[in-house]
Design a protein around this motif. Structure first.
Motif, PDB file in Angstrom:
ATOM      1  N   ASP A   6      25.591 -40.451 -80.575  1.00 48.89           N
ATOM      2  CA  ASP A   6      25.866 -41.780 -80.743  1.00 48.89           C
ATOM      3  C   ASP A   6      26.219 -42.108 -82.275  1.00 48.89           C
ATOM      4  O   ASP A   6      25.309 -41.562 -83.075  1.00 48.89           O
ATOM      5  CB  ASP A   6      25.404 -42.740 -79.962  1.00 48.89           C
ATOM      6  CG  ASP A   6      25.264 -42.580 -78.431  1.00 48.89           C
ATOM      7  OD1 ASP A   6      26.497 -42.263 -77.861  1.00 48.89           O
ATOM      8  OD2 ASP A   6      24.305 -42.870 -77.677  1.00 48.89           O
ATOM      9  N   ILE A   7      26.988 -43.147 -82.554  1.00 54.43           N
ATOM     10  CA  ILE A   7      27.133 -43.676 -83.914  1.00 54.43           C
ATOM     11  C   ILE A   7      27.466 -45.222 -83.803  1.00 54.43           C
ATOM     12  O   ILE A   7      28.104 -45.533 -82.883  1.00 54.43           O
ATOM     13  CB  ILE A   7      27.999 -42.914 -84.655  1.00 54.43           C
ATOM     14  CG1 ILE A   7      28.200 -43.255 -86.236  1.00 54.43           C
ATOM     15  CG2 ILE A   7      29.587 -42.958 -83.855  1.00 54.43           C
ATOM     16  CD1 ILE A   7      29.227 -42.467 -87.006  1.00 54.43           C
ATOM     17  N   LYS A  12      31.642 -45.822 -87.699  1.00 53.77           N
ATOM     18  CA  LYS A  12      32.504 -45.024 -87.259  1.00 53.77           C
ATOM     19  C   LYS A  12      34.047 -45.529 -87.860  1.00 53.77           C
ATOM     20  O   LYS A  12      34.824 -44.673 -88.281  1.00 53.77           O
ATOM     21  CB  LYS A  12      32.648 -44.773 -86.029  1.00 53.77           C
ATOM     22  CG  LYS A  12      33.766 -44.063 -85.410  1.00 53.77           C
ATOM     23  CD  LYS A  12      33.525 -43.645 -83.865  1.00 53.77           C
ATOM     24  CE  LYS A  12      34.372 -42.745 -83.474  1.00 53.77           C
ATOM     25  NZ  LYS A  12      35.946 -43.113 -83.410  1.00 53.77           N
ATOM     26  N   GLN A  13      34.077 -46.767 -87.768  1.00 56.93           N
ATOM     27  CA  GLN A  13      35.443 -47.558 -88.424  1.00 56.93           C
ATOM     28  C   GLN A  13      35.690 -47.444 -89.797  1.00 56.93           C
ATOM     29  O   GLN A  13      36.795 -47.068 -90.195  1.00 56.93           O
ATOM     30  CB  GLN A  13      35.399 -49.060 -87.778  1.00 56.93           C
ATOM     31  CG  GLN A  13      35.701 -49.123 -86.433  1.00 56.93           C
ATOM     32  CD  GLN A  13      37.234 -48.361 -85.858  1.00 56.93           C
ATOM     33  OE1 GLN A  13      38.260 -49.111 -86.600  1.00 56.93           O
ATOM     34  NE2 GLN A  13      37.370 -47.650 -85.075  1.00 56.93           N
ATOM     35  N   VAL A  14      34.534 -47.699 -90.571  1.00 55.77           N
ATOM     36  CA  VAL A  14      34.507 -47.551 -91.937  1.00 55.77           C
ATOM     37  C   VAL A  14      34.899 -46.041 -92.371  1.00 55.77           C
ATOM     38  O   VAL A  14      35.637 -45.833 -93.303  1.00 55.77           O
ATOM     39  CB  VAL A  14      33.084 -47.759 -92.598  1.00 55.77           C
ATOM     40  CG1 VAL A  14      33.091 -47.608 -93.901  1.00 55.77           C
ATOM     41  CG2 VAL A  14      32.902 -49.343 -92.283  1.00 55.77           C
ATOM     42  N   LEU A  15      34.242 -44.984 -91.703  1.00 56.63           N
ATOM     43  CA  LEU A  15      34.724 -43.525 -91.893  1.00 56.63           C
ATOM     44  C   LEU A  15      35.919 -43.188 -91.886  1.00 56.63           C
ATOM     45  O   LEU A  15      36.604 -42.303 -92.360  1.00 56.63           O
ATOM     46  CB  LEU A  15      33.419 -42.857 -91.364  1.00 56.63           C
ATOM     47  CG  LEU A  15      32.052 -42.683 -91.696  1.00 56.63           C
ATOM     48  CD1 LEU A  15      31.151 -42.023 -90.743  1.00 56.63           C
ATOM     49  CD2 LEU A  15      31.995 -42.310 -93.014  1.00 56.63           C
ATOM     50  N   ILE A  62      31.118 -36.277 -93.054  1.00 56.60           N
ATOM     51  CA  ILE A  62      29.912 -37.095 -92.613  1.00 56.60           C
ATOM     52  C   ILE A  62      30.343 -37.785 -91.080  1.00 56.60           C
ATOM     53  O   ILE A  62      29.160 -37.721 -90.365  1.00 56.60           O
ATOM     54  CB  ILE A  62      29.877 -38.504 -93.308  1.00 56.60           C
ATOM     55  CG1 ILE A  62      29.574 -38.297 -94.893  1.00 56.60           C
ATOM     56  CG2 ILE A  62      28.944 -39.808 -93.070  1.00 56.60           C
ATOM     57  CD1 ILE A  62      29.827 -39.353 -95.826  1.00 56.60           C
ATOM     58  N   LEU A  63      31.313 -37.961 -90.734  1.00 53.62           N
ATOM     59  CA  LEU A  63      31.462 -38.255 -89.153  1.00 53.62           C
ATOM     60  C   LEU A  63      31.279 -37.315 -88.216  1.00 53.62           C
ATOM     61  O   LEU A  63      30.597 -37.479 -87.335  1.00 53.62           O
ATOM     62  CB  LEU A  63      32.745 -38.683 -89.150  1.00 53.62           C
ATOM     63  CG  LEU A  63      33.444 -39.229 -87.664  1.00 53.62           C
ATOM     64  CD1 LEU A  63      32.862 -40.538 -87.477  1.00 53.62           C
ATOM     65  CD2 LEU A  63      35.030 -39.486 -87.529  1.00 53.62           C
ATOM     66  N   TRP A  64      31.615 -35.935 -88.525  1.00 52.76           N
ATOM     67  CA  TRP A  64      31.079 -34.821 -87.968  1.00 52.76           C
ATOM     68  C   TRP A  64      29.733 -34.551 -87.804  1.00 52.76           C
ATOM     69  O   TRP A  64      29.063 -34.364 -86.976  1.00 52.76           O
ATOM     70  CB  TRP A  64      31.969 -33.591 -88.403  1.00 52.76           C
ATOM     71  CG  TRP A  64      31.368 -32.312 -87.781  1.00 52.76           C
ATOM     72  CD1 TRP A  64      31.656 -31.797 -86.481  1.00 52.76           C
ATOM     73  CD2 TRP A  64      30.606 -31.336 -88.264  1.00 52.76           C
ATOM     74  NE1 TRP A  64      31.348 -30.601 -86.364  1.00 52.76           N
ATOM     75  CE2 TRP A  64      30.364 -30.224 -87.277  1.00 52.76           C
ATOM     76  CE3 TRP A  64      29.787 -31.253 -89.520  1.00 52.76           C
ATOM     77  CZ2 TRP A  64      29.391 -29.224 -87.667  1.00 52.76           C
ATOM     78  CZ3 TRP A  64      28.668 -30.180 -89.593  1.00 52.76           C
ATOM     79  CH2 TRP A  64      28.595 -29.201 -88.545  1.00 52.76           C
ATOM     80  N   TYR A  65      28.984 -34.747 -89.044  1.00 50.42           N
ATOM     81  CA  TYR A  65      27.632 -34.740 -89.327  1.00 50.42           C
ATOM     82  C   TYR A  65      26.891 -35.863 -88.348  1.00 50.42           C
ATOM     83  O   TYR A  65      25.870 -35.450 -87.587  1.00 50.42           O
ATOM     84  CB  TYR A  65      27.145 -34.717 -90.582  1.00 50.42           C
ATOM     85  CG  TYR A  65      25.647 -34.631 -90.675  1.00 50.42           C
ATOM     86  CD1 TYR A  65      24.899 -33.594 -90.649  1.00 50.42           C
ATOM     87  CD2 TYR A  65      24.736 -36.062 -90.852  1.00 50.42           C
ATOM     88  CE1 TYR A  65      23.661 -33.625 -90.766  1.00 50.42           C
ATOM     89  CE2 TYR A  65      23.552 -36.040 -91.298  1.00 50.42           C
ATOM     90  CZ  TYR A  65      22.889 -34.694 -90.919  1.00 50.42           C
ATOM     91  OH  TYR A  65      21.489 -34.658 -91.253  1.00 50.42           O
ATOM     92  N   LEU A  66      27.492 -37.041 -88.243  1.00 49.58           N
ATOM     93  CA  LEU A  66      26.839 -37.907 -87.521  1.00 49.58           C
ATOM     94  C   LEU A  66      27.065 -37.884 -85.997  1.00 49.58           C
ATOM     95  O   LEU A  66      26.082 -38.419 -85.180  1.00 49.58           O
ATOM     96  CB  LEU A  66      27.096 -39.481 -88.124  1.00 49.58           C
ATOM     97  CG  LEU A  66      26.834 -39.505 -89.462  1.00 49.58           C
ATOM     98  CD1 LEU A  66      27.520 -41.035 -89.630  1.00 49.58           C
ATOM     99  CD2 LEU A  66      25.273 -39.797 -89.432  1.00 49.58           C
ATOM    100  N   THR A  67      28.160 -37.500 -85.531  1.00 54.91           N
ATOM    101  CA  THR A  67      28.590 -37.693 -84.150  1.00 54.91           C
ATOM    102  C   THR A  67      28.761 -36.060 -83.464  1.00 54.91           C
ATOM    103  O   THR A  67      28.361 -35.947 -82.286  1.00 54.91           O
ATOM    104  CB  THR A  67      30.127 -37.928 -84.082  1.00 54.91           C
ATOM    105  OG1 THR A  67      30.960 -37.043 -84.712  1.00 54.91           O
ATOM    106  CG2 THR A  67      30.286 -39.455 -84.755  1.00 54.91           C
ATOM    107  N   GLY A  68      28.779 -34.978 -84.321  1.00 57.86           N
ATOM    108  CA  GLY A  68      28.632 -33.807 -83.883  1.00 57.86           C
ATOM    109  C   GLY A  68      29.972 -33.436 -83.256  1.00 57.86           C
ATOM    110  O   GLY A  68      30.205 -32.457 -82.615  1.00 57.86           O
ATOM    111  N   LYS A  69      31.183 -33.980 -83.596  1.00 62.01           N
ATOM    112  CA  LYS A  69      32.415 -33.795 -82.740  1.00 62.01           C
ATOM    113  C   LYS A  69      33.437 -34.440 -83.993  1.00 62.01           C
ATOM    114  O   LYS A  69      33.284 -35.603 -84.305  1.00 62.01           O
ATOM    115  CB  LYS A  69      32.336 -34.240 -81.310  1.00 62.01           C
ATOM    116  CG  LYS A  69      33.548 -34.181 -80.897  1.00 62.01           C
ATOM    117  CD  LYS A  69      33.732 -34.690 -79.310  1.00 62.01           C
ATOM    118  CE  LYS A  69      34.758 -34.344 -78.524  1.00 62.01           C
ATOM    119  NZ  LYS A  69      34.877 -35.026 -77.128  1.00 62.01           N
ATOM    120  N   LEU A  70      34.624 -33.700 -83.708  1.00 63.67           N
ATOM    121  CA  LEU A  70      35.795 -34.148 -84.430  1.00 63.67           C
ATOM    122  C   LEU A  70      37.050 -34.006 -83.307  1.00 63.67           C
ATOM    123  O   LEU A  70      36.996 -32.812 -82.711  1.00 63.67           O
ATOM    124  CB  LEU A  70      36.311 -33.571 -85.814  1.00 63.67           C
ATOM    125  CG  LEU A  70      35.309 -33.839 -86.985  1.00 63.67           C
ATOM    126  CD1 LEU A  70      35.690 -33.176 -88.088  1.00 63.67           C
ATOM    127  CD2 LEU A  70      35.414 -35.445 -87.337  1.00 63.67           C
TER     128      LEU A  70
END
Length: 200
Positions: A6-7, A12-15, A62-70
């Protein structure tokens, strides 16, 4: 397989939206300047494009690191930005980066169209878990979104070929995303009767 985490929705919107906005403001700052790099002169637009690529990759990392998914869409868009950003810098020609938007929208329209010809909704394959909806609703939404992406692709061609770079940057950054979001919100509202009730 990476575990999905979860993020914070705002983060998430900023990234996701930060890099395009950064490109917009960098372009505004550099648009009247020319830069000599390695003996070659580049316009402010080209330099803004070159700076945009690592900014977007950093945000996605950063998004991938924080969520574990793209998502597949994010990965494809990143590839297109890197490829056409590279062509823009290599050939010192801003047309490559402007055409990127046409090809991204055109690709999405073509993929959805191929699925429709097969009697399938590839949109449902991607979004079904997030948006429970009956097959009939998915097919309607897919047809409409396929047409929407095609219109956006044609619109981008008209804008960058007939209008100023300043106007293209503004429409690319704000106009097309807002139009697509408004279209999707209108469709979801119109297709409410096809939504599955999770309590039934």
């Amino acid at each position: 397989m990476a575990e999905k985490k979860d993020i914070n929705p705002f983060l998430k919107q900023v990234l996701e939206l930060g890099p395009p906005l950064a490109f917009f403001f960098i372009y505004l700052r550099l648009r009247d300047d020319n830069f000599v790099i390695g003996g070659t002169e580049y316009s402010g637009f080209i330099v803004a494009t070159i700076l945009f690529v690592p900014l977007m990759l950093a945000a996605m990392g950063i998004l991938w690191y924080l969520t574990g998914k793209l998502s597949r869409m994010q990965i494809f868009t990143a590839f297109m930005v890197i490829f056409f950003g590279g062509l823009t810098a290599w050939f010192n020609d801003e047309r490559f980066f402007k055409m990127k938007t046409t090809l991204v929208y055109g690709f999405f329209s073509a993929i959805l169209g191929i699925g429709l010809l097969q009697g399938k909704s590839y949109l449902a394959y991607v979004l079904d878990e997030m948006l429970p909806m009956r097959d009939e609703g998915w097919m309607i939404l897919t047809r409409r979104l396929c047409a929407c992406f095609a219109v956006l692709a044609v619109a981008n061609e008209l804008v960058w070929r007939t209008m100023s770079t300043d106007l293209w940057v503004k429409i690319e950054t704000f106009g097309f995303p807002i139009a697509l979001m408004a279209f999707l919100m209108m469709q979801f509202s119109m297709l409410q009767r096809y939504m599955d009730d999770p309590d039934q």
